[in-house]
Motif scaffolding. Sequence first.
Motif, mmCIF file in Angstrom:
data_model
loop_
_atom_site.group_PDB
_atom_site.id
_atom_site.type_symbol
_atom_site.label_atom_id
_atom_site.label_comp_id
_atom_site.label_asym_id
_atom_site.label_seq_id
_atom_site.Cartn_x
_atom_site.Cartn_y
_atom_site.Cartn_z
ATOM 1 N N THR A 135 93.488 77.696 99.715
ATOM 2 C CA THR A 135 94.342 76.681 99.098
ATOM 3 C C THR A 135 94.622 77.162 97.682
ATOM 4 O O THR A 135 94.170 78.237 97.291
ATOM 5 C CB THR A 135 93.606 75.336 98.986
ATOM 6 O OG1 THR A 135 92.314 75.599 98.473
ATOM 7 C CG2 THR A 135 93.530 74.626 100.306
ATOM 8 N N ALA B 276 93.922 77.595 93.932
ATOM 9 C CA ALA B 276 92.768 77.600 93.041
ATOM 10 C C ALA B 276 91.415 77.337 93.713
ATOM 11 O O ALA B 276 90.691 76.435 93.304
ATOM 12 C CB ALA B 276 93.004 76.562 91.927
ATOM 13 N N PRO B 277 91.070 78.102 94.754
ATOM 14 C CA PRO B 277 89.736 77.896 95.343
ATOM 15 C C PRO B 277 88.647 78.401 94.399
ATOM 16 O O PRO B 277 88.888 79.322 93.610
ATOM 17 C CB PRO B 277 89.766 78.760 96.610
ATOM 18 C CG PRO B 277 90.767 79.819 96.321
ATOM 19 C CD PRO B 277 91.784 79.220 95.392
ATOM 20 N N LEU B 278 87.498 77.790 94.487
ATOM 21 C CA LEU B 278 86.355 78.271 93.688
ATOM 22 C C LEU B 278 85.809 79.513 94.369
ATOM 23 O O LEU B 278 85.766 79.581 95.597
ATOM 24 C CB LEU B 278 85.237 77.242 93.722
ATOM 25 C CG LEU B 278 85.178 76.153 92.685
ATOM 26 C CD1 LEU B 278 83.854 75.414 92.838
ATOM 27 C CD2 LEU B 278 85.278 76.709 91.274
ATOM 28 N N MET C 11 87.323 66.219 96.278
ATOM 29 C CA MET C 11 88.522 67.068 96.093
ATOM 30 C C MET C 11 88.167 68.450 96.595
ATOM 31 O O MET C 11 88.160 69.418 95.836
ATOM 32 C CB MET C 11 88.902 67.109 94.611
ATOM 33 C CG MET C 11 89.219 65.758 94.059
ATOM 34 S SD MET C 11 89.822 65.919 92.386
ATOM 35 C CE MET C 11 89.797 64.214 91.912
ATOM 36 N N CYS C 12 87.863 68.522 97.885
ATOM 37 C CA CYS C 12 87.158 69.705 98.404
ATOM 38 C C CYS C 12 88.029 70.941 98.554
ATOM 39 O O CYS C 12 87.507 72.034 98.764
ATOM 40 C CB CYS C 12 86.470 69.362 99.707
ATOM 41 S SG CYS C 12 87.639 69.062 101.043
ATOM 42 N N GLY C 13 89.363 70.798 98.467
ATOM 43 C CA GLY C 13 90.226 71.970 98.635
ATOM 44 C C GLY C 13 89.845 72.719 99.907
ATOM 45 O O GLY C 13 89.745 72.124 100.989
ATOM 46 N N SER C 14 89.547 74.010 99.776
ATOM 47 C CA SER C 14 89.235 74.820 100.960
ATOM 48 C C SER C 14 87.789 74.666 101.427
ATOM 49 O O SER C 14 87.369 75.354 102.348
ATOM 50 C CB SER C 14 89.530 76.285 100.653
ATOM 51 O OG SER C 14 88.728 76.701 99.562
ATOM 52 N N THR D 297 84.763 75.004 99.646
ATOM 53 C CA THR D 297 83.729 75.951 99.177
ATOM 54 C C THR D 297 82.410 75.257 98.846
ATOM 55 O O THR D 297 81.344 75.712 99.280
ATOM 56 C CB THR D 297 84.231 76.728 97.937
ATOM 57 O OG1 THR D 297 85.612 77.013 98.106
ATOM 58 C CG2 THR D 297 83.470 78.008 97.749
ATOM 59 N N ASP E 29 90.143 65.354 100.637
ATOM 60 C CA ASP E 29 91.164 65.888 99.733
ATOM 61 C C ASP E 29 92.456 65.148 100.060
ATOM 62 O O ASP E 29 92.690 64.771 101.215
ATOM 63 C CB ASP E 29 91.345 67.400 99.943
ATOM 64 C CG ASP E 29 92.026 68.074 98.753
ATOM 65 O OD1 ASP E 29 91.353 68.803 98.004
ATOM 66 O OD2 ASP E 29 93.240 67.833 98.570
ATOM 67 N N ALA E 30 93.261 64.936 99.015
ATOM 68 C CA ALA E 30 94.513 64.208 99.230
ATOM 69 C C ALA E 30 95.529 65.057 99.994
ATOM 70 O O ALA E 30 96.446 64.529 100.608
ATOM 71 C CB ALA E 30 95.083 63.792 97.876
ATOM 72 N N ASP E 31 95.339 66.359 99.972
ATOM 73 C CA ASP E 31 96.323 67.274 100.537
ATOM 74 C C ASP E 31 95.925 67.693 101.964
ATOM 75 O O ASP E 31 94.856 68.278 102.172
ATOM 76 C CB ASP E 31 96.386 68.505 99.595
ATOM 77 C CG ASP E 31 97.418 69.519 100.029
ATOM 78 O OD1 ASP E 31 97.939 69.399 101.158
ATOM 79 O OD2 ASP E 31 97.693 70.441 99.242
ATOM 80 N N ASP F 193 92.507 60.063 99.655
ATOM 81 C CA ASP F 193 92.636 60.104 98.205
ATOM 82 C C ASP F 193 91.288 59.730 97.582
ATOM 83 O O ASP F 193 90.483 59.008 98.182
ATOM 84 C CB ASP F 193 93.724 59.119 97.750
ATOM 85 C CG ASP F 193 94.073 59.342 96.291
ATOM 86 O OD1 ASP F 193 94.847 60.276 96.013
ATOM 87 O OD2 ASP F 193 93.533 58.625 95.425
ATOM 88 N N LEU F 194 91.106 60.187 96.389
ATOM 89 C CA LEU F 194 89.885 59.884 95.635
ATOM 90 C C LEU F 194 89.583 58.379 95.623
ATOM 91 O O LEU F 194 88.429 57.954 95.768
ATOM 92 C CB LEU F 194 90.111 60.391 94.206
ATOM 93 C CG LEU F 194 89.035 60.155 93.181
ATOM 94 C CD1 LEU F 194 87.783 60.919 93.561
ATOM 95 C CD2 LEU F 194 89.521 60.627 91.810
ATOM 96 N N ASN G 294 85.571 69.659 91.729
ATOM 97 C CA ASN G 294 86.332 70.670 90.995
ATOM 98 C C ASN G 294 87.763 70.131 90.898
ATOM 99 O O ASN G 294 88.628 70.507 91.660
ATOM 100 C CB ASN G 294 86.252 71.983 91.799
ATOM 101 C CG ASN G 294 87.213 73.062 91.394
ATOM 102 O OD1 ASN G 294 87.615 73.873 92.227
ATOM 103 N ND2 ASN G 294 87.579 73.117 90.142
HETATM 104 C C1 LIG Z 1 90.916 72.944 92.088
HETATM 105 S S1 LIG Z 1 91.253 72.309 93.663
HETATM 106 C C2 LIG Z 1 89.673 72.331 94.442
HETATM 107 C C3 LIG Z 1 89.381 73.670 95.022
HETATM 108 C C4 LIG Z 1 88.119 73.694 95.828
HETATM 109 N N1 LIG Z 1 86.936 73.541 95.011
HETATM 110 C C5 LIG Z 1 88.042 75.000 96.621
HETATM 111 O O1 LIG Z 1 87.064 75.760 96.441
HETATM 112 O O2 LIG Z 1 88.945 75.292 97.382
HETATM 113 C C6 LIG Z 1 91.508 70.616 93.368
HETATM 114 C C7 LIG Z 1 91.793 69.814 94.628
HETATM 115 O O3 LIG Z 1 91.877 68.431 94.237
HETATM 116 C C8 LIG Z 1 92.772 67.807 95.148
HETATM 117 N N2 LIG Z 1 93.204 66.519 94.545
HETATM 118 C C9 LIG Z 1 93.935 66.318 93.421
HETATM 119 N N3 LIG Z 1 94.074 65.009 93.188
HETATM 120 C C10 LIG Z 1 93.411 64.351 94.173
HETATM 121 C C11 LIG Z 1 93.164 62.979 94.459
HETATM 122 N N4 LIG Z 1 93.655 62.014 93.715
HETATM 123 N N5 LIG Z 1 92.414 62.674 95.545
HETATM 124 C C12 LIG Z 1 91.901 63.657 96.322
HETATM 125 N N6 LIG Z 1 92.115 64.974 96.113
HETATM 126 C C13 LIG Z 1 92.840 65.319 95.045
HETATM 127 C C14 LIG Z 1 93.883 68.837 95.299
HETATM 128 O O4 LIG Z 1 94.616 68.611 96.504
HETATM 129 C C15 LIG Z 1 93.111 70.146 95.307
HETATM 130 O O5 LIG Z 1 92.843 70.576 96.634
#
Ligand SMILES: C[S@@+](CC[C@H](N)C(=O)[O-])C[C@H]1O[C@@H](n2cnc3c(N)ncnc32)[C@H](O)[C@@H]1O
Length: 485
Positions: A173, A175-177, A205-208, A210, A269-271, A297-298, A317
């Motif tokens: 995704t 910006a993954p950690l 906000m788990c993204g991918s 990690t 994650d919202a996405d 969503d959060l 993150n």
């Molecule tokens: C920096 S990325 C996290 C990356 C993750 N740690 C990884 O290793 O892939 C931030 C994430 O926050 C999610 N995000 C942003 N706003 C959000 C919200 N209001 N609720 C849930 N997720 C949200 C984004 O979709 C994104 O995937």
Amino acid sequence: MAKQHKFTVTAARGMLPLLADELKQLGIKNTKQDQGNIRFTGTLADAYMVCLWSRVAIRVLLPIAHLHAETPEQLYEGVNALPWEEHIHELDSTIAVDFNSFRSKIKHSQYGAQRVKDAIVDRFRTLFGLRPSVDLYQPDVRINVYLKHNQATVSIDLSGDSLHKRGYRVSNTTAPLKEHLAAAILLSAEWQKLARQGWALIDPMCGSGTFLIEAAMIAADIAPGILRDYYGFTAWKQHDKDSWKQLKADAERRRQSGLARCPVIVGGDADARAIEAAKNNIAEAGLHDRIQVNQRDLTEWPKLAADLPKAGLFVCNPPYGERIGRADELHYLYESLGNIINESFSGWRTALITDNAQLGKFTGLTLFDSVPFDNGPIACDVLFYRAPRPVRFNELSSTPTQFVDEEFDDKEHAPVEMTEQGAMFANRLKKNKKHLAKWARKSDISCYRVYDADLPDYALAIDLYDEHIHVQEYAPPNKSILRKR
Ligand SMILES: C[S@@+](CC[C@H](N)C(=O)[O-])C[C@H]1O[C@@H](n2cnc3c(N)ncnc32)[C@H](O)[C@@H]1O
């Protein structure tokens, strides 16, 4: 008794104390901490164990020679004289060379790597009439040369590739950690101990995925390297196959029994694309029945709190100002995070990684500790909170606009797209400046050198004279040397 060797284990900024703990837990003694690495004396099996079990190490090197190399000729001669046939199989082998130079006459890393490669290949041609070929990605043997003050340390890179690559990341995704960073944050938050006590873990906000995967691997005693099918020792001529087989079998046994002890680990994650990536990675890690992820969503987390354990670790993150979203928009997100933790997860601990520690204030939580870690080229801080305190955003003395990074508001100086190396250079400058400015103020000094070829690929000296900046480039390697390549 098995032969003893000297090894060097490298780790990123801020992670050496965690690495030292890991080595201790692995039963490795005789360690010595240096700048950016820990050295130890042990057997090959010990080094393999670090490759397989360290969650924060980047590389495990086996130094085979120390040479004086002030000129490219000295480097070539010194490397050519080493018994490479003891390390590289004569037939069909591939090699790669990593070269790093620090305060030395040979500054250009690609040129240094080229001369080392030539020296090895020429030795094989002379001895066997055959030459190893080059594979930059997954060579049979990766050679590491570190040139410091014209003294080269030549090593076999037993890791072969950075150890943060665990082998489960099949989808990405934004910006993954990096995996070792996620693990370092979890270890700093004492997740190993908390998981043993049955604490749960949430990444909203788990993204991918990690954090979730690293957390499950720590909790279930899964070796971080168990999925990797590539290391720098498996095709090395002195590889100890039996020790490796035994270590892998032992790690597999530990994984089987550890999985039964895995606590509740949940992400969101919202996405939707992020959730799909997280699911793919979790499945690849063999953890689909241990980690739950859903698109949400959060703001939906308070509804779920009643069904979750009363104690846990809330890791997060949030988007960075520099990479996704703008810093001045993020304070609302941090405020929501703080409110949710305060109201629904009050017995939980929290760890947030951010590139702007100021944003942490908007959570209204009481900071327990903060640790600086780099996320690739971005200098970050991990903020740890223990006992949430009901502080509201409007109680804070600072208004949101005070947290707007001026650079982002200034159209003329809007951030330019940078390569990863460019960003690293910019960060290094910022950090040096921050560090030295304090000292200069205290010492009443207004002219000083802020940068002196600290990064090998940016061979500049930068001096500050009050309001003026003086930049000088060090001389590149001379042209006759370059033509010989
Ligand atoms: C920096 S990325 C996290 C990356 C993750 N740690 C990884 O290793 O892939 C931030 C994430 O926050 C999610 N995000 C942003 N706003 C959000 C919200 N209001 N609720 C849930 N997720 C949200 C984004 O979709 C994104 O995937």
